[in-house]
Design an enzyme around this catalytic site. Structure first.
Site, PDB file in Angstrom:
ATOM      1  N   SER A 190       0.814  -1.220   0.000  1.00 15.10           N
ATOM      2  CA  SER A 190       0.000   0.000   0.000  1.00 15.10           C
ATOM      3  C   SER A 190       0.844   1.265   0.000  1.00 15.10           C
ATOM      4  CB  SER A 190      -0.950   0.001   1.200  1.00 15.10           C
ATOM      5  OG  SER A 190      -0.237  -0.174   2.410  1.00 15.10           O
ATOM      6  N   HIS A 236       1.647   4.678   4.486  1.00 14.61           N
ATOM      7  CA  HIS A 236       0.818   5.387   3.505  1.00 14.61           C
ATOM      8  C   HIS A 236       1.329   6.811   3.294  1.00 14.61           C
ATOM      9  CE1 HIS A 236      -2.958   2.643   4.173  1.00 14.61           C
ATOM     10  NE2 HIS A 236      -1.887   1.985   3.745  1.00 14.61           N
TER      11      HIS A 236
END
Length: 283
Positions: A190, A236
Site C-alpha cells: 500500500s 501510507h
C-alpha cells in the site's frame, strides 16, 4: 540520375546497386541518386528511396513522447503485470510455514540496519489472515499501473514504484525511532501504491485534467489509514510524500537532458531515504 563507370574499352558499364554489385539497376534513389535494385527499393511519395536514405530519414523523425519525455508505447503494461504476478507468488509462498517468507521479508524497523532488503521486500508480503489486504493492493496496482506505466515508460515506472515503497518503509523506520516501536511488523504494497497516487496527481496537473476524483481518493485512503485498526498510516504517508516528490521531478524536469535529470532525481531521493534510515539508528 543513374551512375555508371567506363570499362577498359571506354564503354559505359551498366549501373549496379551499391549493396548488391552483381545486380544491374537503372532505377535510382530519389535522394542520393544511386542505383537501387528491387530488393533495396523503398517506395516513396515520388519514386523510390534506397534503404540507407530511408534509415537516415527515419532517424531524423523524432519519436512521439509522453508528458514526461517517455516514448509512446501502446503495448501492454508489462512491468505492472510482472509486479502483480510476483506479489501473488510471494503471497502463496507465505502459506508454506517452513519457508518463513513473512518472517524474512516483512518490515521490522529494528532489523533493517543489518537486513536492509526488508525496506523493499515488505511490499511483496501481505497479511495471510485477511486476503482483502492483497486484493485491494493488487487492484490499486492494476488500475494505476495501467495508467502510469504508458505515461512514465517502463523504466521510470518500475523505479518510481520501488522508490515509493522504499519511502514508505523509511517513514515507518524514522517514526519508530521516535516512538520506540522497533519490533512492529509492517507488510503490504500500500505504501508503494500511495506513491503511485502522488505521481498520478502531478500527471493530472501537467495534463490539465480534473484532479478532484484523485484528491477525494487520496483523502479517503489517508483518513482510513488513521481510523482502521492494523493499518500503517506511516507507510501510507511516506509513500504518498515520496510519490509526490517523484511526480514533481518528472513533470518539472528541464527539456535538455530530461531523462538524466529525472533518473538522477529519483536515484538521489532513494539515497536520501537510506541516509534517513541510517540516521534513525544513529540518533
Amino acid at each position: 540520375m543513374s551512375q555508371s563507370s567506363l570499362d577498359a574499352g571506354g564503354q559505359a558499364e551498366p549501373p549496379v546497386c551499391p549493396r548488391h554489385p552483381d545486380r544491374i539497376s537503372y532505377v535510382s534513389c530519389q535522394r542520393c541518386e544511386r542505383p537501387v535494385c528491387t530488393e533495396c527499393q523503398v517506395p516513396a511519395a515520388v519514386g523510390v528511396h534506397c534503404r540507407d536514405c530511408q534509415r537516415l530519414a527515419a532517424a531524423r523523425i523524432a519519436a512521439p513522447k509522453t508528458v514526461v519525455g517517455a516514448r509512446v508505447n501502446s503495448g501492454r503494461p508489462v512491468v505492472t503485470f510482472t509486479l502483480m504476478a510476483i506479489t501473488v507468488v510471494v503471497f502463496l509462498l507465505q502459506y508454506i510455514p517452513l519457508l518463513r517468507v513473512t518472517e524474512y521479508l516483512a518490515l521490522v524497523p529494528g532489523y533493517t540496519f543489518v537486513q536492509p532488503w526488508r525496506l523493499l521486500s515488505a511490499a511483496l508480503v501481505h497479511s495471510t489472515q485477511n486476503p482483502m489486504h492483497i486484493g485491494f493492493n493488487l487492484l490499486g496496482l492494476w488500475i494505476f499501473g495501467q495508467y502510469l506505466e504508458p505515461v512514465l515508460g517502463r523504466a521510470r515506472f518500475l523505479l518510481s514504484y520501488l522508490v515509493s515503497g522504499l519511502g514508505a518503509s523509511t517513514f515507518v523506520v524514522a517514526l519508530a525511532s521516535l516512538t520506540d516501536d522497533w519490533l512492529v511488523w509492517t507488510v503490504g504494497a500500500s505504501g508503494a501504491i500511495f506513491g503511485l497516487f502522488g505521481i498520478a496527481l502531478f500527471i493530472l496537473v501537467k495534463t490539465r485534467q480534473n484532479m478532484m476524483p484523485m484528491l477525494v481518493l487520496i483523502g479517503l485512503n489517508v483518513v482510513m489509514g488513521f481510523l482502521l485498526p492494523n493499518v500503517s498510516w506511516q507507510a501510507h504517508l511516506g509513500g504518498l510524500i515520496t510519490g509526490m516528490i517523484i511526480g514533481l521531478a518528472l513533470v518539472k524536469a528541464p527539456a535538455a537532458n530530461r531523462s538524466i535529470f529525472q533518473f538522477g532525481a529519483i536515484t538521489g531521493l532513494s539515497l536520501v531515504q537510506l541516509a534517513i534510515v541510517y540516521l534513525s539508528f544513529a540518533l
